[in-house]
Design a protein around this motif. Structure first.
Motif, short mmCIF file in Angstrom:
data_model
loop_
_atom_site.label_atom_id
_atom_site.label_comp_id
_atom_site.label_asym_id
_atom_site.label_seq_id
_atom_site.Cartn_x
_atom_site.Cartn_y
_atom_site.Cartn_z
N THR C 220 0.83 -1.20 0.00
CA THR C 220 0.00 0.00 0.00
C THR C 220 0.86 1.25 0.00
O THR C 220 0.62 2.21 -0.72
N LEU C 221 1.87 1.23 0.87
CA LEU C 221 2.77 2.38 0.96
C LEU C 221 3.45 2.64 -0.37
O LEU C 221 3.57 3.78 -0.81
N GLN C 222 3.87 1.54 -1.00
CA GLN C 222 4.53 1.67 -2.30
C GLN C 222 3.60 2.31 -3.31
O GLN C 222 4.00 3.17 -4.08
N GLN C 223 2.32 1.86 -3.26
CA GLN C 223 1.35 2.43 -4.19
C GLN C 223 1.15 3.91 -3.94
O GLN C 223 0.86 4.69 -4.86
N LEU C 224 1.33 4.32 -2.71
CA LEU C 224 1.18 5.74 -2.37
C LEU C 224 2.45 6.52 -2.72
O LEU C 224 2.54 7.72 -2.46
N GLY C 225 3.46 5.80 -3.25
CA GLY C 225 4.67 6.48 -3.70
C GLY C 225 5.78 6.53 -2.68
O GLY C 225 6.76 7.25 -2.84
N ILE C 226 5.63 5.78 -1.59
CA ILE C 226 6.66 5.78 -0.55
C ILE C 226 7.61 4.61 -0.81
O ILE C 226 7.16 3.47 -0.97
N THR C 227 8.90 4.90 -0.83
CA THR C 227 9.86 3.84 -1.14
C THR C 227 10.76 3.51 0.03
O THR C 227 11.34 2.44 0.10
N LEU C 228 10.94 4.46 0.96
CA LEU C 228 11.82 4.20 2.11
C LEU C 228 10.97 3.64 3.25
O LEU C 228 10.02 4.29 3.70
N MET C 229 11.32 2.43 3.71
CA MET C 229 10.51 1.76 4.72
C MET C 229 11.38 0.99 5.69
O MET C 229 12.45 0.50 5.35
N GLN C 230 10.89 0.87 6.89
CA GLN C 230 11.54 0.01 7.87
C GLN C 230 10.46 -0.62 8.73
O GLN C 230 9.34 -0.14 8.80
N GLY C 231 10.82 -1.71 9.40
CA GLY C 231 9.84 -2.37 10.24
C GLY C 231 10.05 -3.87 10.23
O GLY C 231 10.89 -4.39 9.49
N PHE C 232 9.32 -4.54 11.12
CA PHE C 232 9.52 -5.97 11.32
C PHE C 232 9.28 -6.78 10.05
O PHE C 232 9.81 -7.87 9.88
N PHE C 233 8.43 -6.22 9.14
CA PHE C 233 8.18 -6.97 7.92
C PHE C 233 9.48 -7.15 7.12
O PHE C 233 9.71 -8.19 6.52
#
Lengths: 580, 131, 249
Positions: C220-233
Motif C-alpha cells: 500500500t505504501l509503495q502504491q502511495l509512492g513511498i519507497t523508504l521503509m523500515q519495520g519488522f516486515f
C-alpha cells in the motif's frame, strides 16, 4: 521628684521585665525591659499563663521567649486588679540590680507616718529646741483661712506658709499660719511663742512644715496612686524584711509574711529572730553584720527544705532619719529547680529530635526485614524449622518495633492542649483500661481519689502518663499484690497542689537505681525499653508538675507526682448555685 | 487462590527507593501470581506509567532524602493517565495532613510502615478485586 | 537504590546500540538503504525499553547527556559496519537547542570512528516548542554545513508542527507507525499518508515509513509512492553482532 516619676524610676531601675496586666489581658504598665522581651501576646503559653494567674494563682514557670529562657513569676493583684509579672533571665543572675529595686521600694514605703503625727513629732522637736509652746498648736484642715494673709512665701514649690504680720505681737494674739499645698489649703497652724522664743524659730518651723507637707503630699500621692504599686510590692515573690538596727521588724511584704507564717500585725515589731531555727537565726546575724559594717552583705541559708540567697543592705530611712536594714530573700530552690527543668527540657528536646530522626530511619529497615521474612515464609510455607525460626525473627522485629514506637513517642514534640479539668475525669478510664492487664497477672487495683481535683491538663497526654505508670506497677507486681492509685489536694509552700501517687507491692526500686529511674533507657526489666518513666517525667513537666520515685514504707515502689491545682476551675465548680 | 479468581494476570508496579524492599515485595507478589514491575525513583515510575497502564501501583511516599513526598506526585500522575489504576501509598512518617492529601489526589489506601506483607497484600487484593 | 538510574545509563556500556535496517523498495527490488541507530538502556532494567528510557531521560531533563551516550555508542558500533550505508541517529531538539558543545562532540566522535557526516541523517525527536528557537535553527544550519541530512521524527503526531517544517526544511519526514499500521485496510490512514506525501514532495523531502509489519501495508505504501521503509516486515532491529554477521554473510 514627682510620684509618677518615682514609680517609673523604680520600674526602670530593675533589670527584670516587670509588667502589670489588667483582667482584660491588656498590659497597663510595663518597664523598658518588658518592651525588649517582645512577647507575642497571641501565643498560647502566654494566654495560658495569664489565665492561670488571673484565676488567682501565683505561678513560677520557665518560658522560652525568642532565643532566651526566662523564669516568669506571676502573681495576682488584690481585688481582681489584674496581675503583676516579673520575667528574669535564667541565664544570668542579677542580684545587685535586684537590690537596687528593693532599696528603692523601701525608701518610698518606709515613710508612712500620718501627716498629723509627723507634724506633731516635728513641731514638738522644734518647740522644745526653739522654745515654742507645743501645747498651743492646733492643726486642722477645717479652719477658715485668714482674710488677708501676708504672703511671704519661703522658697518651696508645693506648700507655702503665710507668716504672721510682723507688727502683730505674737505674745498678745496667737499667730495663724495657713499651710497651702499648691492651691489647696491643707491646714491652719496656730502658733503662740513661749517665753524667750527665738524670733526666727517660727520661720524655721514654717519652712520645715512646708517641706514636710510637700513630702507628705508626695508620699500620699504615691500611696494613693501607687496603691497598685503597693500591691505589686506585695506581689513580688521575694520575701522582703525591713528591720531597725536592733533587729525589730519594721515592714514586710506578703511573701515575707507567708514565710514567717504570721499575720502582718504579729510580725511587725517583733525581732527578726522569730525563733531559734533557720532561717531566722542567720537572718539576725545578717542584720547585726550589716548594722556593724554598714555595707551590704550576702549569705545563703537553708532550713533543709528550702535554700535562700539573702542580700541585706543598710540605709537611712527617709521618714524618720533612723537606720534600717533591708533584707531580700530569694528562694533559690525554685530557681535551681527551674534551671534544672529548663536544662532537662532542652536536653530532652535535642535528644527527642535525634531519637525521632533515628527512629524514622530505622523504621524502613525494620519494615524491609519484616517484608523479607514474609516473602521467605510465603515461599517455604511447609518448612517447619524455617517457620519456627522465622517466628523468632518476627518476635525480635516486634520488639525492635515497639522500641521504635516508644522512641518516637518520647521524641515527639507535642502541642500541648491544656484545659481545666479534674483528675476524676482522666483517671477512671485509664484505670478501667488497666484492670484487664491487672487481672491477667492477678493484681488488684485500688483507688483513693479525692473528688474535684482541678488542674490544667491535656487529657490524652496525662492519660498516657498514667497508663505507663500503672502498667509499670502491674508488671513489677506478683500475683495477689495490690496497685494503689491515690490522689489528693494539699497545700505546700503556700501553694495548692494535687498529689497523685501510684504505689505497688513489688520489690521496689533499688536505692542505687533511684537517681536514675527517670533517665531514658534505664531499665531493669528484660525487654523493657527504659522509656516509660522518662515519658512520664516529660508529660508531668509539660503540666508544670514534678515527679519523684521512691519506696513505700511497707515495701514496693511509689511514684509520686505533684501538679499545680487550678483554683478557678474548682471555684466555678463549687460555687454553682444550689438553689434557684 | 489468587490464581483462581483472576481471569487475567494483574500487573503491579512497585515504587520504592529501597531496592531490597522492592526485591522482597516483588518476590512475594510474583509468588502470588502477579506480574510485577518496579521503579526506584519518581521519574522511572513516571516513565513506566507513561508506557503502560498498571492495575495497581504500590508506592512509598518518600523516594528521595529527607522530607520527600514523591508518592503524592505518583498518585496524581496515575490518575491523570489511567483512571482505573489503583494506588496504595506506604509511609514511615506520614502525617495526617499528608494522608488526607493523598486521598484527595485519589490514593486508594494509605498504609503506615511497618506493615506485614500479608496486610499489604490483603489491601492490594481487595482493591484488585473491586476493579 | 544506591546509584541513580541515570548514572547506570550513562556508565560505559550502559547504552547498547541496535541497528534497524532501512530499505528502499523500487518495484519488486528491495535494497538496504541504511541503518537507524536505536538505543537500549542497561540490561535487566526498565530502560531496556527505549520508550521508558527516553521518557525517563526527558523527565530528568538530561536529554543531551543521554543523546551523546547514544550517539557515541551507535557510531562506535557502526565503525565496524560497511562504509557505504547511510546512518540515522536520533537527537532531541532540546539537545541541539541547549547543548552548544553537541555539534563539536558529534564532529569529533564521527572523526574518531571514521564515519563521514555526509552518511549521517540526524533524526530530530521531540521537536516541540520551545526547542524551535534561534540556537536550535543555527544548529540545524551547521549540521547541513557539516554535510549531514536532517529528518523530522513523528510527523503528523501531536508534537510536530508546520512551522517546524518551514523552519527546518527537513530532507526526510518520518511517518509514525500509528499511520502505517494496517493502512492497507484503512482509507482514512491512507488519506493522511497521501496528504503527507504531497506535503513532502512540495518540500523536496522524502517520506520514510516506520513500523511496517505486513506485506499488504508495504505494498500500500509503495502504491502511495513511498519507497523508504523500515519495520519488522523487512527486518527486526539488529544487535551489533547480528549486523556484523549479516554484512559478513
Amino acid at each position: 521628684m514627682t510620684d509618677e516619676r518615682a514609680i517609673d524610676v523604680l520600674l526602670e531601675t530593675v533589670s527584670d521585665a516587670v509588667w502589670i496586666v489588667a483582667p482584660s489581658l491588656e498590659v497597663v504598665r510595663a518597664n523598658a525591659p518588658f518592651a525588649a522581651l517582645a512577647i507575642d501576646m497571641r501565643e498560647p503559653w502566654w494566654r495560658d499563663l495569664c489565665a492561670r494567674v488571673l484565676a488567682g494563682r501565683g505561678v513560677a514557670a520557665p518560658a522560652r521567649i525568642g532565643e532566651r529562657t526566662y523564669a516568669i513569676t506571676a502573681n495576682p493583684l488584690q481585688e481582681n486588679a489584674g496581675a503583676v509579672f516579673v520575667a528574669r533571665e535564667l541565664t544570668e543572675t542579677r542580684v545587685e540590680r535586684d537590690d537596687l529595686l528593693e532599696l528603692a521600694v523601701t525608701r518610698i514605703f518606709a515613710t508612712d507616718k500620718p501627716l498629723a503625727a509627723t507634724l506633731v513629732d516635728v513641731l514638738e522637736f522644734l518647740c522644745e529646741s526653739d522654745g515654742w509652746d507645743y501645747g498651743a498648736l492646733r492643726i486642722g484642715s477645717d479652719a477658715a483661712p485668714p482674710a488677708a494673709p501676708i504672703a511671704t512665701p519661703i522658697a518651696t514649690p508645693i506648700a507655702t506658709w503665710t507668716r504672721p504680720d510682723a507688727n502683730v505681737d505674737l505674745a498678745e494674739a496667737p499667730a495663724t499660719v495657713s499651710l497651702r499645698a499648691a492651691d489647696r489649703l491643707v491646714g491652719v497652724l496656730e502658733l503662740r511663742p513661749s517665753r524667750g522664743g527665738h524670733p526666727r524659730a517660727l520661720e524655721r518651723a514654717g519652712g520645715s512644715l512646708a517641706r514636710l507637707i510637700e513630702r507628705h503630699r508626695l508620699l500620699e500621692a504615691i500611696e494613693r496612686k501607687g496603691q497598685e504599686w503597693s500591691l505589686t510590692f506585695d506581689a513580688i515573690e521575694l520575701p522582703i524584711f525591713i528591720t531597725r538596727v536592733d533587729g525589730t521588724i519594721a515592714r514586710v511584704n506578703r511573701a515575707a509574711r507567708d514565710l514567717a507564717g504570721a499575720e502582718f500585725e504579729s510580725v511587725v515589731g517583733r525581732p527578726i529572730a522569730i525563733d531559734a531555727r533557720e532561717p531566722w537565726r542567720t537572718l539576725a546575724d545578717v542584720v547585726a553584720a550589716v548594722r556593724d559594717s554598714r555595707t551590704p552583705c550576702t549569705a545563703q541559708l537553708t532550713d533543709n527544705t528550702r535554700t535562700w540567697d539573702v542580700s541585706a543592705s543598710w540605709f537611712r530611712s527617709a521618714s524618720d532619719d533612723d537606720e534600717r536594714v533591708i533584707i531580700v530573700m530569694r528562694d533559690v530552690t525554685t530557681v535551681i529547680e527551674l534551671q534544672e527543668s529548663v536544662r532537662r527540657g532542652e536536653q530532652l528536646a535535642a535528644l527527642g529530635e535525634l531519637v525521632a530522626g533515628v527512629a524514622h530511619e530505622v523504621r524502613n529497615p525494620i519494615f524491609g526485614m519484616g517484608l523479607t521474612v514474609d516473602a521467605l515464609q510465603s515461599m517455604l510455607p511447609d518448612d517447619d524449622d524455617f517457620n519456627e525460626l522465622a517466628g523468632v525473627l518476627r518476635t525480635w522485629l516486634d520488639r525492635l518495633n515497639r522500641l521504635m514506637e516508644s522512641l518516637l513517642e518520647y521524641g515527639r514534640t507535642w502541642t500541648l492542649e491544656l484545659r481545666g479539668g479534674t483528675l476524676g475525669d482522666v483517671l477512671p478510664p485509664v484505670i478501667d483500661g488497666c484492670r484487664q492487664i491487672a487481672a491477667q497477672s492477678s493484681v488488684a487495683i485500688e483507688t483513693a481519689i479525692e473528688p474535684d481535683l482541678a488542674m490544667l491538663l491535656d487529657p490524652s497526654r496525662l492519660t498516657h502518663a498514667f497508663e505507663n505508670l500503672i502498667t509499670n506497677a502491674i508488671q513489677h507486681s506478683s500475683a495477689g499484690d495490690r496497685v494503689v492509685i491515690s490522689a489528693r489536694a494539699l497545700r505546700d509552700g503556700g501553694r495548692d497542689v494535687i498529689e497523685c501517687a501510684v504505689r505497688d507491692e513489688g520489690p521496689g526500686f533499688s536505692p542505687s537505681d533511684l537517681p536514675r529511674v527517670f533517665q531514658p533507657f534505664f531499665t531493669r526489666r528484660r525487654g523493657g525499653t527504659g522509656l516509660g518513666l522518662s515519658i512520664v517525667q516529660r508529660i508531668v513537666d509539660e503540666h508544670g508538675g514534678t515527679v519523684s520515685a521512691g519506696n513505700a514504707e511497707g515495701g514496693g515502689a511509689v511514684v509520686t507526682m505533684r501538679f499545680p491545682a487550678w483554683r478557678e476551675w474548682s471555684t466555678t465548680r463549687t460555687n454553682e448555685p444550689t438553689t434557684s | 487462590m489468587v490464581h483462581d479468581t483472576n481471569e487475567r494476570t494483574h500487573h503491579i508496579l512497585i515504587v520504592d527507593d529501597e531496592e531490597l524492599i522492592v526485591l522482597a515485595m516483588r518476590k512475594y507478589f510474583e509468588g502470588l501470581g502477579y506480574r510485577v514491575d518496579a521503579a526506584h525513583e519518581l521519574e522511572e515510575a513516571q516513565a513506566l506509567l507513561a508506557n503502560r497502564a498498571y492495575d495497581l501501583v504500590i508506592a512509598d511516599l518518600r523516594l528521595t532524602g529527607i522530607g520527600g513526598v514523591e508518592g503524592l506526585q505518583i498518585v496524581s500522575d496515575v490518575h491523570q493517565r489511567h483512571a482505573h489504576t489503583r494506588v496504595i501509598l506506604l509511609s514511615a512518617f506520614g502525617t495526617p495532613e499528608i494522608e488526607r492529601e493523598s486521598y484527595n489526589r485519589g490514593a486508594d489506601a494509605f498504609l503506615h510502615k511497618p506493615k506485614a506483607m500479608m496486610e499489604i497484600a490483603n489491601v492490594a487484593m481487595n482493591l484488585l478485586e473491586q476493579s | 537504590m544506591s546509584e541513580s538510574a541515570l548514572n547506570r545509563i550513562l556508565q560505559p556500556g550502559g547504552i547498547t546500540p541496535v541497528y534497524q535496517p532501512l530499505f528502499r523498495a523500487a518495484g519488486a527490488t528491495i535494497r538496504m538503504h541504511g541503518l537507524e541507530c536505536l538505543s537500549r538502556g542497561p540490561r535487566g532494567t526498565n530502560f531496556e525499553s527505549a520508550n521508558v528510557l527516553f521518557e525517563y531521560v526527558r523527565l530528568k531533563r538530561e536529554e543531551s547527556l543521554v543523546d551523546r551516550a547514544c550517539v557515541a555508542a551507535a557510531l562506535r558500533g557502526a565503525s565496524s559496519l560497511p562504509q557505504g550505508l547511510a546512518l540515522t541517529i536520533n537527537v532531541h531538539a532540546s539537545t541541539l537547542g541547549r547543548d552548544h558543545a553537541f555539534l563539536p562532540f558529534l564532529t569529533s566522535t564521527a572523526a574518531a570512528t571514521g564515519i563521514e557526516l555526509s552518511r549521517v541523517t540526524v533524526d530530530i525527536v521531540e521537536h516541540a516548542p520551545p526547542w524551535d528557537g534561534v540556537s536550535f535553527l543555527a544548529a540545524i544550519a551547521q549540521l547541513r554545513d557539516l554535510g549531514a541530512t536532517i529528518a523530522l521524527d513523528d510527523v503528523g503526531l501531536g508534537q510536530s508542527n508546520f512551522k517546524m517544517l518551514l523552519d527546518v526544511k527537513p530532507d526526510y519526514l518520518k511517518l509514525d507507525r500509528y499511520f502505517v499500521e494496517s493502512c492497507a485496510h484503512d482509507r482514512e490512514r491512507r488519506a493522511v499518508i497521501a496528504a503527507l506525501q504531497q506535503l513532502a514532495r512540495e518540500f523536496h523531502a522524502e517520506l520514510v515509513a516506520e513500523g511496517v509489519t505486513t506485506k499488504e501495508d508495504a505494498e500500500t505504501l509503495q502504491q502511495l509512492g513511498i519507497t523508504l521503509m523500515q519495520g519488522f516486515f523487512f527486518a527486526e532491529p539488529l544487535t551489533l553482532e547480528q549486523a556484523q554477521a549479516f554484512f559478513r554473510g
